[in-house]
Write a protein that holds these residues in place. Structure first.
Motif, PDB file in Angstrom:
ATOM      1  N   ILE A 114       0.841  -1.204   0.000  1.00  0.00           N
ATOM      2  CA  ILE A 114       0.000   0.000   0.000  1.00  0.00           C
ATOM      3  C   ILE A 114       0.873   1.249   0.000  1.00  0.00           C
ATOM      4  O   ILE A 114       0.614   2.217  -0.732  1.00  0.00           O
ATOM      5  N   VAL A 128      -8.379  -3.074  -1.754  1.00  0.00           N
ATOM      6  CA  VAL A 128      -7.607  -4.268  -1.399  1.00  0.00           C
ATOM      7  C   VAL A 128      -8.527  -5.483  -1.448  1.00  0.00           C
ATOM      8  O   VAL A 128      -9.576  -5.504  -0.789  1.00  0.00           O
ATOM      9  N   GLU A 142      -8.998  -5.701   7.266  1.00  0.00           N
ATOM     10  CA  GLU A 142      -9.651  -4.457   7.651  1.00  0.00           C
ATOM     11  C   GLU A 142      -8.765  -3.632   8.581  1.00  0.00           C
ATOM     12  O   GLU A 142      -8.696  -2.404   8.455  1.00  0.00           O
ATOM     13  N   CYS A 145      -5.938  -2.099   6.453  1.00  0.00           N
ATOM     14  CA  CYS A 145      -6.447  -1.014   5.613  1.00  0.00           C
ATOM     15  C   CYS A 145      -6.744   0.236   6.443  1.00  0.00           C
ATOM     16  O   CYS A 145      -6.454   1.366   6.012  1.00  0.00           O
ATOM     17  N   LYS A 146      -7.300   0.040   7.623  1.00  0.00           N
ATOM     18  CA  LYS A 146      -7.601   1.183   8.487  1.00  0.00           C
ATOM     19  C   LYS A 146      -6.322   1.887   8.921  1.00  0.00           C
ATOM     20  O   LYS A 146      -6.231   3.124   8.901  1.00  0.00           O
ATOM     21  N   VAL A 156      -8.327   3.527   1.985  1.00  0.00           N
ATOM     22  CA  VAL A 156      -7.888   2.175   1.645  1.00  0.00           C
ATOM     23  C   VAL A 156      -9.071   1.256   1.955  1.00  0.00           C
ATOM     24  O   VAL A 156      -9.417   1.051   3.122  1.00  0.00           O
ATOM     25  N   PRO A 158     -11.126  -2.156   2.097  1.00  0.00           N
ATOM     26  CA  PRO A 158     -11.071  -3.631   2.064  1.00  0.00           C
ATOM     27  C   PRO A 158     -12.295  -4.201   1.348  1.00  0.00           C
ATOM     28  O   PRO A 158     -13.435  -3.819   1.633  1.00  0.00           O
TER      29      PRO A 158
END
Length: 496
Positions: A114, A128, A142, A145-146, A156, A158
């Motif tokens: 990322i 993603v 998750e 991504c967070k 970002v 998920p």
């Protein structure tokens, strides 16, 4: 995984689906997918379905958290087109290896990927996609991504649709859930107007939507978001401020349309841009919904004027093809909305539909087919390749319209074939698209190659020799055969 199970249960319990409402509680939990047969192709997995729905968002980076093959098998599997950004054409994957799995390096590798995408491309968002391997080893997508969103200052998203959870159609709906949860409604537009609409389930295959958008522009109707065809992240994030919506493919995104109506009071209808009549009706429905939501009623008159003008032009162009195609028989081996919309479009110029597949078609689709064809015997759920070959080889259809999977059956039966699915090279939507579809059918049916390939092969025509040249005992068999052939003329060969 618990949140994923909750989403799947919510998707299975889709109240906007009439077929789903007719099931009991047990059947509803099983969803709509048929049990898979060992050794048979499943027709795509949930990850594949999610990627199909979201990849046409053109300015977003699509990162697949999986072994390399998952991204290789799913990349660019539809002919969607973009009018601008090309980032969606770049393939991103974390390329998980056995060592990453054993050492538990999946989450670390995802975070690093990322960061690299952010620094190298600076996209407005990163989607993603975890697949089976990432889900089975328990990577917390998750959470990663967070954390990445907080660290790098960009969304970002998920997309939890690993392949093993279900069919491609389930993946379509899970992609819609991801948009609802993480994208739609996250940005407030400063230019919202009374003529803003959303188009849902339109993929802009071969640039089809570009044949329809100019019609809407002439009416002063702005497409706030076309999901997913030729979409931009910012447009989808602002989609909650549209006044109305049109659902093109309810099989894929009916859950998205229903929940947007519940949350933001965006009414929708299901329509089609295939065929002259259906395109005109779709324009009328859009205008009527906008008027109900407060738009000036004068748009109804402008819509009728536009329809009259465009229909006159289209019918004039189609008149040249009617004598060549009227009475021709077409077999539609497709599914979904095309099972009725394309058939209805062709019948408008006198083409006969001898059969249409209803695979992946909703209850509403099947009802439309019954109204159009007036005969349920022309509907089939699935036709075995042997039966399909028999039907074509017996000349019960003059052409077959289908996807690439069955093209070789038609070619083996020496029957014209035209691609109507996502791999097609020509746009068929709108008034101009209908003219193009008829033109391609005319070219395929009247191609002189079919007359040639149906003739007996030269080696099946046994020549009738006349007098043989004298030969001697010393000549070899090869020399004798050459002298025999050299002594013949075109008149020496018999009829096939």
């Amino acid at each position: 995984m618990s949140s994923l199970r909750a989403k799947m249960q919510d998707v299975f319990n889709e109240p906007a689906c009439e077929q789903n409402r007719g099931k009991d509680a047990k059947a509803r939990k099983e969803g709509c997918s048929k049990p898979l047969t060992p050794g048979a192709a499943a027709g795509g997995c949930a990850f594949d379905g999610a990627k199909i729905v979201l990849q046409p968002i053109t300015d977003v980076a699509h990162l697949v958290h999986a072994p390399l093959a998952c991204e290789g098998n799913s990349w660019d599997n539809r002919g969607a087109a973009s009018s601008g950004p090309t980032l969606w054409r770049t393939s991103f994957t974390t390329d998980l290896t056995e060592l990453d799995v054993v050492m538990g390096q999946g989450e670390r590798k995802l975070f690093k990927a990322i960061r690299e995408i952010k620094e190298a491309y600076g996209p407005p968002a990163i989607f993603v996609y975890p697949t089976c391997v990432a889900a089975l080893i328990g990577d917390d997508i998750e959470a990663v991504c967070k954390r990445a969103a907080e660290k790098f200052g960009l969304p970002v998203v998920p997309v939890n649709a690993p392949g093993f959870v279900g069919s491609k159609n389930l993946g379509n709906k899970l992609a819609g859930e991801a948009l609802l949860e993480h994208v739609i409604g996250t940005v407030e537009p400063d230019d919202a107007g009374p003529y803003d609409i959303n188009i849902l389930g339109e993929f802009n295959l071969s640039g089809e939507f570009w044949l329809v958008k100019p019609l809407l522009d002439r009416l002063g109707i702005r497409v706030r978001a076309c999901i997913p065809g030729d979409a931009r992240y910012f447009d989808i994030a602002c989609a909650h401020r549209a006044r109305a919506a049109m659902m093109v493919c309810s099989t894929a995104l009916i859950n998205l349309a229903r929940k947007m109506e519940q949350r933001w009071d965006i009414p929708f209808f299901e329509g089609s841009f295939y065929g002259i009549t259906d395109t005109s009706e779709a324009l009328r429905q859009i205008s009527k919904l906008l008027v109900k939501k407060g738009a000036d009623p004068e748009i109804l008159d402008r819509t009728e004027a536009l329809i009259a003008e465009e229909e006159a032009i289209a019918w004039k162009k189609l008149a040249a093809y009617r004598p060549r195609l009227e009475g021709k028989r077409v077999l539609l081996n497709t599914g979904g909305v095309k099972s009725w919309s394309v058939g209805h479009a062709l019948m408008e110029i006198g083409i006969e539909i001898v059969g249409t597949s209803v695979k992946k078609s909703t209850v509403e689709d099947k009802e439309r087919i019954k109204q159009i064809l007036k005969d349920e015997n022309h509907m089939f759920e699935q036709m075995a390749p042997r039966e399909l070959y028999t039907m074509l080889s017996e000349h019960k259809a003059d052409i077959m319209l289908s996807g690439g999977r069955t093209q070789f059956i038609a070619l083996k039966a020496k029957t014209p074939w035209l691609d109507i699915n996502q791999e097609r090279q020509h746009p068929y939507a709108g008034y101009d698209g209908m003219v193009e579809l008829v033109r391609q059918i005319d070219l395929a049916i009247h191609n002189p190659i079919w007359r040639q390939v149906r003739e007996p092969a030269p080696w099946d025509c046994r020549p009738a020799m006349k007098d043989e040249l004298p030969s001697t005992k010393s000549e070899t068999a090869t020399v004798q055969a050459f002298k025999k052939f050299a002594g013949t003329t075109a008149d020496d060969f018999g009829e096939c």
